[in-house]
Structures are given as C-alpha cells and as structure tokens.
Design a protein around this motif. Sequence first.
Motif, PDB file in Angstrom:
ATOM      1  N   LYS A 169      56.895  41.206  28.492  1.00  0.00           N
ATOM      2  CA  LYS A 169      55.779  40.620  29.243  1.00  0.00           C
ATOM      3  C   LYS A 169      54.443  41.017  28.617  1.00  0.00           C
ATOM      4  N   PRO A 170      53.632  40.045  28.212  1.00  0.00           N
ATOM      5  CA  PRO A 170      52.290  40.363  27.711  1.00  0.00           C
ATOM      6  C   PRO A 170      51.449  41.032  28.807  1.00  0.00           C
ATOM      7  N   LYS A 171      50.692  42.039  28.428  1.00  0.00           N
ATOM      8  CA  LYS A 171      49.830  42.730  29.386  1.00  0.00           C
ATOM      9  C   LYS A 171      48.509  41.955  29.506  1.00  0.00           C
ATOM     10  N   VAL A 172      48.140  41.661  30.745  1.00  0.00           N
ATOM     11  CA  VAL A 172      46.973  40.799  30.977  1.00  0.00           C
ATOM     12  C   VAL A 172      45.966  41.504  31.885  1.00  0.00           C
ATOM     13  N   LEU A 173      44.712  41.501  31.442  1.00  0.00           N
ATOM     14  CA  LEU A 173      43.601  42.018  32.248  1.00  0.00           C
ATOM     15  C   LEU A 173      42.829  40.827  32.806  1.00  0.00           C
ATOM     16  N   LEU A 174      42.643  40.811  34.126  1.00  0.00           N
ATOM     17  CA  LEU A 174      41.898  39.731  34.780  1.00  0.00           C
ATOM     18  C   LEU A 174      40.565  40.275  35.277  1.00  0.00           C
ATOM     19  N   LEU A 175      39.484  39.648  34.820  1.00  0.00           N
ATOM     20  CA  LEU A 175      38.151  40.061  35.244  1.00  0.00           C
ATOM     21  C   LEU A 175      37.427  38.886  35.905  1.00  0.00           C
ATOM     22  N   MET A 176      36.752  39.161  36.996  1.00  0.00           N
ATOM     23  CA  MET A 176      35.920  38.138  37.631  1.00  0.00           C
ATOM     24  C   MET A 176      34.464  38.572  37.558  1.00  0.00           C
ATOM     25  N   GLY A 177      33.661  37.775  36.878  1.00  0.00           N
ATOM     26  CA  GLY A 177      32.251  38.098  36.708  1.00  0.00           C
ATOM     27  C   GLY A 177      31.403  37.524  37.824  1.00  0.00           C
ATOM     28  N   MET A 178      30.424  38.308  38.249  1.00  0.00           N
ATOM     29  CA  MET A 178      29.513  37.900  39.320  1.00  0.00           C
ATOM     30  C   MET A 178      28.107  37.722  38.753  1.00  0.00           C
ATOM     31  N   PRO A 179      27.321  36.788  39.322  1.00  0.00           N
ATOM     32  CA  PRO A 179      25.922  36.665  38.905  1.00  0.00           C
ATOM     33  C   PRO A 179      25.214  38.002  39.106  1.00  0.00           C
ATOM     34  N   GLY A 180      24.490  38.440  38.094  1.00  0.00           N
ATOM     35  CA  GLY A 180      23.834  39.735  38.191  1.00  0.00           C
ATOM     36  C   GLY A 180      24.403  40.738  37.217  1.00  0.00           C
ATOM     37  N   GLY A 181      25.569  40.412  36.640  1.00  0.00           N
ATOM     38  CA  GLY A 181      26.109  41.268  35.586  1.00  0.00           C
ATOM     39  C   GLY A 181      27.313  42.109  35.937  1.00  0.00           C
ATOM     40  N   SER A 182      27.629  42.269  37.215  1.00  0.00           N
ATOM     41  CA  SER A 182      28.790  43.084  37.582  1.00  0.00           C
ATOM     42  C   SER A 182      30.067  42.255  37.507  1.00  0.00           C
ATOM     43  N   PRO A 236      28.250  30.234  35.342  1.00  0.00           N
ATOM     44  CA  PRO A 236      29.089  30.612  34.206  1.00  0.00           C
ATOM     45  C   PRO A 236      28.349  31.043  32.942  1.00  0.00           C
ATOM     46  N   GLN A 237      27.246  30.396  32.616  1.00  0.00           N
ATOM     47  CA  GLN A 237      26.517  30.772  31.392  1.00  0.00           C
ATOM     48  C   GLN A 237      25.958  32.181  31.495  1.00  0.00           C
ATOM     49  N   GLN A 238      25.376  32.480  32.646  1.00  0.00           N
ATOM     50  CA  GLN A 238      24.822  33.813  32.859  1.00  0.00           C
ATOM     51  C   GLN A 238      25.923  34.863  32.880  1.00  0.00           C
ATOM     52  N   VAL A 239      27.040  34.542  33.547  1.00  0.00           N
ATOM     53  CA  VAL A 239      28.152  35.494  33.641  1.00  0.00           C
ATOM     54  C   VAL A 239      28.767  35.751  32.269  1.00  0.00           C
ATOM     55  N   GLN A 240      28.958  34.690  31.475  1.00  0.00           N
ATOM     56  CA  GLN A 240      29.546  34.875  30.147  1.00  0.00           C
ATOM     57  C   GLN A 240      28.640  35.726  29.263  1.00  0.00           C
ATOM     58  N   LYS A 241      27.338  35.530  29.400  1.00  0.00           N
ATOM     59  CA  LYS A 241      26.393  36.344  28.635  1.00  0.00           C
ATOM     60  C   LYS A 241      26.552  37.821  29.004  1.00  0.00           C
ATOM     61  N   SER A 242      26.722  38.090  30.295  1.00  0.00           N
ATOM     62  CA  SER A 242      26.917  39.475  30.758  1.00  0.00           C
ATOM     63  C   SER A 242      28.228  40.044  30.236  1.00  0.00           C
ATOM     64  N   PHE A 243      29.278  39.213  30.275  1.00  0.00           N
ATOM     65  CA  PHE A 243      30.568  39.644  29.734  1.00  0.00           C
ATOM     66  C   PHE A 243      30.418  40.033  28.257  1.00  0.00           C
ATOM     67  N   ASN A 244      29.804  39.161  27.481  1.00  0.00           N
ATOM     68  CA  ASN A 244      29.678  39.397  26.040  1.00  0.00           C
ATOM     69  C   ASN A 244      28.913  40.679  25.751  1.00  0.00           C
TER      70      ASN A 244
END
Length: 296
Positions: A169-182, A236-244
């Motif tokens: 089984k591949p190990k998978v990390l699930l992250l949910m990004g919120m506006p604001g960076g967390s 999504p654009q703001q959240v992806q920027k925070s993720f990156n």
Amino acid sequence: MSIKNKKNVSIALVAVLLLLVIIGGWFFWNQQTEKESKEKMINERIVTTTVPMTQIFAKLDIPLVGVPTTNEKLPAKKQNLPHVGNHVSVEMEKIISLKPDRVYVDSELTEDYAGKLKEQGIKMSSLNFSDYPAMRKTITEIGNKYSRQKQAKNLNQQLKIKNVQRKKKPKVLLLMGMPGGSFLVMNKDTYLGDLVTRAGGQIVAADQKSMMTPVDNEKIAQADPDVIIRLAHAMPQQVQKSFNESFKSMPYPNLTAVREKQVHDVQAPKFSPTANLHVKEAYQEVKEWLDDSQEN
C-alpha cells in the motif's frame, strides 16, 4: 335449518360483511392518506444550501425554490433559481422570503442555520455527505422521501466504484489548506481519506481518532509518504501559494513524495472535503496517482 339458525346465520353474514366494509374503508383511507402525504411531500417548497445536495435534487428531478450562492456551476435547471448564500455568508432574509417548507443543510453545518430557521417556524433537515457511503445512503433516503426510488437507485448505480487490492500500500499524506496559510492533516475517515483507502492506499501522519488535526512535522518526517495530496478548501490560488512556500522548509524537501514529484494539488468541484457527484472522477485520479507512485 330452523328459523332460529337461519336468523343466526344471517346475523353472522351481516357482521362479516360489516367487518369487511370497515376493513376496506380503513385500507382505502390509509392509502389515500399515504398518497396525500406523498403528494404533499413532493410539492414541498425546498431550499438547498450546498452544491452537492443541489446536484442530487436535480438528478432526482425534485423541484427547488432556492439554491446556494456559489462560484461552482449548478445544474442547468437550477441556475436561475434565487440564491440564498452559503454557510460562510447565510442570507437568512432571502431564505425566509421564499417561504420554504423545508431547508436542507449539510449535517456538519447545522449550527449556521438551526436557530434562525426555528425562530421562523421553518423545518430544517440535515443531510450527511461526510464520505462516499454516507452520500449513497443520503441519495436513497431522499429518493424514498420524495417518491424517486427508481431515480435514486439509478444514480447510486452510476456512482459505484470498485475497491483496489494492492500487495504493497502506498503511503499517502492528505493535507487540507485553509485561506490564511494554515493547513490540516486529514485521516482515513474523511471523504478523501476513504477514497484513498478504497484505492489501496494507506493514510499516514494522521490522528486516527480525529478527522482533521494540525500538522505534526515530526510525524510526517517519520511516515515519509509516497504520495501527498494537497486539497484547497477555498481560494485555491492563495492556498497553493501557501503550500508551495511551506514545502520549502523541512521536512518536506526530503520526503519521498516530494523527491519523486508525487505531490498533487486538488480543488473543487472535483475534490472537496465532503462527498459529491464527482466521486468517480476523483477516485480515478487517486488510483492513477497511487499506480504511478509504485512504478517509481
């Protein structure tokens, strides 16, 4: 047969006939009452407050008088209906002005609506979209309530997905990004976590007892996931920027998923924190990502 016996037989026959008339009348009344109840239910003035439930009511051909305000595309036959806001910005005055018999809300969002609807004497019903099985059950319940059993059965048939069995089984990390960076870590009991599990993956670095928890970098480093799925809850654009930006810091650059380019950014309408009618498309993508991770 004596006159007395004939009289007794006649009385008995009359009693039986009377009993049959009473039973028949009760049965007819009961059928009429049930029919009237169903017709009344079908003719309810209904407001939906999320996109997934609006899509389902449209698929089951159930009339609505109000729909949520959203940037997502609503079903064509529902687009021109009055918009009533959403859980972030509830337009209660608009809802009240539509004089609904019933307002449907997501089971996770009842607190946003319950008090004011109760004050106005408007019935509120909650629907469970927490994961794939819950959504299928909800579809069946709506079909039963509004005499759309056949349509509900057909819709559930269309939404069927097949579980994948994997030796490793591949190990998978699930992250949910919120506006604001967390952002939060999601476990296997979330909608997306359930899809990953069905696709043959193993959710890592999550709390088994809590569906969503703050990020623990030490746990993530120890788990070293093969795949990371990053869900933007909103903006999504703001959240992806925070993720990156966050992924430039340890432990992320050293993770297998990052080194092997197995980091996937997802957003609505296909992916969301709760189940929706895009489930088969989302599931197909998740399966492909897990397949790719095992080819490296």
